[in-house]
Structures are given as C-alpha cells and as structure tokens.
Design an enzyme around this catalytic site. Structure first.
Site, PDB file in Angstrom:
ATOM      1  CD  GLU A   1      -6.191  -4.781   4.352  1.00 42.59           C
ATOM      2  OE1 GLU A   1      -5.994  -4.436   5.539  1.00 42.59           O
ATOM      3  OE2 GLU A   1      -6.656  -4.023   3.489  1.00 42.59           O
TER       4      GLU A   1
ATOM      5  CE1 TYR B   1      -3.518  -6.307   9.030  1.00 39.20           C
ATOM      6  CE2 TYR B   1      -5.747  -5.430   8.933  1.00 39.20           C
ATOM      7  CZ  TYR B   1      -4.503  -5.631   8.348  1.00 39.20           C
ATOM      8  OH  TYR B   1      -4.257  -5.174   7.076  1.00 39.20           O
TER       9      TYR B   1
ATOM     10  CD  GLN C   1       0.127  -2.374   4.005  1.00 33.75           C
ATOM     11  OE1 GLN C   1       0.976  -1.734   3.396  1.00 33.75           O
ATOM     12  NE2 GLN C   1      -1.050  -1.841   4.335  1.00 33.75           N
TER      13      GLN C   1
ATOM     14  CG  ASN D   1      -7.736   2.335   5.397  1.00 36.09           C
ATOM     15  OD1 ASN D   1      -8.595   1.505   5.097  1.00 36.09           O
ATOM     16  ND2 ASN D   1      -7.268   2.442   6.640  1.00 36.09           N
TER      17      ASN D   1
ATOM     18  CD  GLU E   1      -2.881   1.111   2.411  1.00 33.70           C
ATOM     19  OE1 GLU E   1      -2.940   0.085   3.120  1.00 33.70           O
ATOM     20  OE2 GLU E   1      -3.683   2.061   2.520  1.00 33.70           O
TER      21      GLU E   1
ATOM     22  CG  ASN F   1      -9.380  -1.327   1.609  1.00 31.29           C
ATOM     23  OD1 ASN F   1      -9.015  -2.480   1.764  1.00 31.29           O
ATOM     24  ND2 ASN F   1      -9.244  -0.397   2.547  1.00 31.29           N
ATOM     25  CD  GLU F   2     -10.249  -2.624   6.029  1.00 32.55           C
ATOM     26  OE1 GLU F   2     -10.141  -1.498   6.556  1.00 32.55           O
ATOM     27  OE2 GLU F   2      -9.624  -3.631   6.424  1.00 32.55           O
TER      28      GLU F   2
HETATM   29  O1  AHR Z   1      -3.080  -2.718   6.330  1.00 33.49           O
HETATM   30  C1  AHR Z   1      -3.331  -1.516   6.989  1.00 33.49           C
HETATM   31  C2  AHR Z   1      -4.759  -1.042   6.813  1.00 33.49           C
HETATM   32  O2  AHR Z   1      -5.615  -1.920   7.472  1.00 33.49           O
HETATM   33  C3  AHR Z   1      -5.300  -1.021   5.400  1.00 33.49           C
HETATM   34  O3  AHR Z   1      -4.996   0.155   4.723  1.00 33.49           O
HETATM   35  C4  AHR Z   1      -6.780  -1.117   5.617  1.00 33.49           C
HETATM   36  O4  AHR Z   1      -7.430  -1.724   4.546  1.00 33.49           O
HETATM   37  C5  AHR Z   1      -6.916  -1.893   6.913  1.00 33.49           C
HETATM   38  O5  AHR Z   1      -7.783  -1.287   7.782  1.00 33.49           O
END
Ligand code: AHR
Length: 501
Positions: free
Chosen positions: A292, A244, A353, A72, A27, A172-173
C-alpha cells in the site's frame, strides 16, 4: 540557475526490476469495485457488468499484480459470501467502511475481470476474524484442480480451470487498532506462522506476504517486524510495508521530500529483516511487498465517521475520493523513484488503490472515466522502467525541510536494458528550474535523447470530470546530448523522464 549532476554507468546495478513493482490494489471500499470496475447498465459494460472504459484505462496504466479484496475490508470478510449464484449471496455489514456489502463481486468475478485487464491476482486472506481453516478453504477453492469439496464447487460455479493464485497476503495491517481482530505482534506471528505452514502443505511454492507494521509511524514499528519475522521467516517470502503521504498545512517542501521517508522506511525494514536472518542463521533473504503506497489526504477524510445509522449503511458510498494535483503527482513520481531504487529488495508493490478510492482512475456513474494526474507518472514508469535498476552517482544542491532535515533538490533513478536507458527525476524546488547534467560516457554512443515532464504553473491544477485532461505530461524540448553529456532542464515542482537510445 541551479545545476545537478548525475553519472550513469550500466556496470553498477541495484537489481532486476520485477514487474510486480507496478502492482495495484482493489478493495471492496467505496466505489472501487461497485460503480468503479463494475457497473452493469453502464454504456460500456460487457456481459459481466464490467466497464470497458475502465478496463482500457487499467491496461494503459500498465498494472501487474492486483491485491484483492482488502485492506481493512478483508478482516471482516467471509470469502464464501462472494461465490455461487448471485441472487443467493448475502448482504453484509462491512464494519471497516460502514457500508453494506452486496457480494455481487467475489473471487470468480474478480478473476474474470483480471483476465480482461491482463493482471495477476494477489489474494489477501482474513487473519483478523478468521484463521487457518478459512485460508485453506479459499486456497482449495482457488487453486486445486478438481475432486475436492471446494474445487468441485468452483467447477459447479462455471470455473473449470483453477485460478492458480501464486501470491497471498496473510491478513492486513494487523498491528492497527482500527483493524477487526487487531493483535499483538506475538498473537499475529503465531496465527500467520500456522497459516503459512498449512498453506505451504497444500503448495510449497506459494509466495506468502506476512504483515509488517501498517506504517513506520506506528509505536511498535521495528519490534513488530522482528517478532513477526522471527516466527514466520522460513515459511514466508515477503514482509509488507504501507505508507501514505500528505502535506502538513502548506509545508510543501517536506511533502515533496516524501520519497526520503520511503527510502528510510525501506532501509529500516531491510535492516530488521537481515538482522532476523542473521539471528536465525538463515540462507534466505526476505523481500518487501510495498503493498500500500500513495498520496492520501487522510486528514480531510471523515466520511466513514459520518455514516452513523447502522440501519442504513449505504452500498458503495463515495469514500476516499481524493482529487490529485500536479504537486501530488510529483510526490507520487518521487515515491516510484524510491521503489525502483530498492528494486533488489522491494520486489512487489501495490499502488493503493486503483479506481475511485485514492485512485489514478476516476469514474462517473453512467458517465466517463478519466485519468488523475498520478496516472501519468505511473503509466510512463511502468512502461519504460525495464531491465535493471542502476546505482547512480547523484550530486544535487540541497534544501532544508521541517520533517526530514536537509534533502536533495533533485532525486533520480535510472533503468537500463538492451533497448536503452531511462532516467526518472523529480525537481523538488518550489521556485527554481534545475539543469540536470547527465554523464553518459559509460553507455557508449547515445544517439537520441527525448524527455517528457509533468508540471504546471499552477501546482494545484488537477484533472476533473469537467476538465479530464487539464494536466498531461508534455514533451520537454530542452533535452540535448553533446560530448558524452545529456542536459535537460527540470521545471520547478516537476516529474520527468529522459530516454536515451
Ligand atoms: O487503502 C485504504 C486503507 O488503508 C486500507 O484498507 C488499509 O489497509 C489502510 O489502512
């Protein structure tokens, strides 16, 4: 001494392992692109400004498809800013990360870098602040051979051959209130359905990923998936999952069981997708792009809030530069086990990432690049998880966790092809070694067994600029085979692999 028992039979399979399971994510965020993969002036930089030490590590990591350019970031991105002569490219405010985007790297440069690392491009279009027309424009620029406005501009920029991007993310999201252009499920579903249909008019064989929830903890999780899939089902191939993990305080027992949460998350999304399939009387089965996933110490992260003065938003600040410990690497290895266990439905995944930003690879400007602890389970799994994921019979003692209830001490998965069988296992116990007994009689004669483990007396040990190889995988000499049973000792808080030939 704790014992766990595993039975392997190659006739019982989950599904083929798609190489896209070992994807990652770059990103425009912090130092992932600038001062990460791209640092003109670095002693190892090539004529395009790409660090060759990073290229070598990405190759060693064994990354398949790489999602780009966000995240994001993509929800405020104008893709045209990143093409054409570099000196004419605009500097823009990046609202997602309170940074200044110089646009020195864009689609063409990133595709050139991907050729060097040998990975596939997975491109995300902006469905936050833009829509169907801009998605069609970038598709035309990237994939049409010649003879149209955007394809001829690509050629004029020196890229004669199209990039031929096969897999695309539709935003995205979009359920996240933090997202530029954050939408309700109905609004996003409509935008994604129209965009998918239009992109498919250009090329019916594109593989499209529609946004699922940005996490299973979102209040709209489940309903979001249902509504979005009902509107887009026939024009998309994947629904995305993002997850995450980090410990709550020192509750390492729950943290080590993060794979249990990932299993439940995947099962819930599969159930929702299959319910939509039934409602629509569709013949098609929706797959998951887990685009992700990682350990991320989000609770420690306040750097973006600290960047307040909009007159001086920095270029490529140090953001989200988590340092990963042995404990994190074991959790991370457990997440890979969960992904492989679902190889029948999770057919693409992106480690978020790749460089500097919650990443397996770190770099110092003008200095070296090094492997974080998490690098090792990823590279070894990517290298050795081949062929088919097997369904296992696993009997393990259990322990009680605050977050997930009773969970197995040992988790494992196995993959198999003509070349051999590999078992990947974690021991989640904070205190005890486990003897893992593996019944391999169904494999025929096992002639050689070898094991490798990642562990340390200090579970908080990490690799740093000063000590880049403090934590590395070690040969595990306890592995033996006799009378159709392989035994191996798994140290406490460890990730291991066992290869059988
Ligand atoms: O990977 C970091 C961020 O986490 C990304 O930009 C977003 O898609 C997620 O919230």
């Amino acid at each position: 001494m704790i014992r766990a028992h595993l039975t392997i039979d190659p006739h019982f399979t989950v599904g083929p392992i798609n190489r896209r399971l070992f994807g990652s994510f770059v990103e425009h965020l912090g130092r992932c692109v600038y001062d990460g993969i791209y640092e003109p002036g670095h002693p190892t930089a090539d004529e395009n400004g790409f660090r060759q030490d990073v290229v070598d590590l990405v190759k060693e990591l064994g990354v398949s498809a790489i999602r780009y350019p966000g995240g994001n970031f993509v929800s405020g991105y104008r893709w045209e800013d990143g093409i054409g002569p570099r000196e004419q490219r605009p500097r823009r405010l990046d609202l997602a990360w309170h940074s200044t985007e110089t646009n020195q790297i864009g689609l063409d440069e990133f595709a050139t870098w991907l050729e060097a690392v040998g990975s596939e491009l997975m491109y995300a279009v902006n469905l936050g602040t833009r829509g169907v027309l801009e998605a069609l424009d970038v598709l035309e620029y990237a994939n049409i051979d010649s003879g149209t406005y955007w394809s001829d501009r690509r050629i004029a920029h020196g890229r004669r051959e199209p990039h031929d991007i096969r897999i695309w993310c539709l935003g995205n999201e979009m359920d996240g209130p933090w997202q530029l252009g954050h939408s309700t499920a109905e609004e996003y579903a409509q935008r994604a359905a129209t965009t998918a249909a239009a992109m498919r008019q250009v090329d019916p064989d594109l593989e499209l990923v529609v946004c699922g929830s940005s996490g299973a903890q979102m209040p709209t999780f489940g309903e979001w998936e249902r509504i979005v899939l009902e509107k887009t089902y026939e024009n998309v191939d994947f629904i995305s999952c993002h997850a995450y993990y980090e410990p709550e305080g020192d509750d390492y027992g729950s943290f080590l069981a993060s794979g249990v949460d990932m299993d439940r998350f995947i099962d819930a999304v599969v159930a929702t997708a299959d319910s939509v399939k039934a409602t629509l009387r569709s013949d098609k089965t929706m797959n998951i792009s887990f685009d992700e996933w990682n350990v991320w110490y989000q609770s420690r992260y306040q750097e973006v809030e600290r960047i307040t003065d909009i007159r001086s938003w920095p270029v490529a600040p140090r953001l989200l530069e988590d340092s990963y410990s042995v404990l994190d690497a074991v959790v991370f290895g457990g997440l890979l086990i969960s992904l492989i266990r679902h190889a029948d439905r999770v057919t693409a995944a992106s480690l978020a990432q790749l460089v500097n930003v919650i990443a397996p690879i770190m770099t110092e400007p003008g200095g070296p690049a090094w492997r974080q602890t998490t690098f090792h389970p990823f590279s070894l799994t990517s290298k050795l998880a081949r062929g088919t994921a097997l369904e296992l019979k696993l009997d393990s003692p259990t322990y009680e966790t605050a977050r997930y209830g009773e969970v197995a001490v040992v988790d494992a998965v196995a993959t198999h092809d003509e070349g051999g069988t590999t078992i990947f296992a974690v021991n989640r116990s904070l205190t005890d070694e486990v003897t893992l007994e593996i019944d391999v009689r169904a494999l025929g004669r096992v002639e050689a067994v070898a094991a490798t483990s990642l562990f340390d007396d200090d579970i908080h040990a990490a690799n740093t600029l000063a000590e880049p190889d403090r934590v590395v995988p070690r040969s595990n000499d306890s592995a033996r085979v006799a009378d159709g049973t392989v035994t191996v000792t798994l140290p406490p808080v460890s990730w291991s692999l066992v290869t059988l030939a």
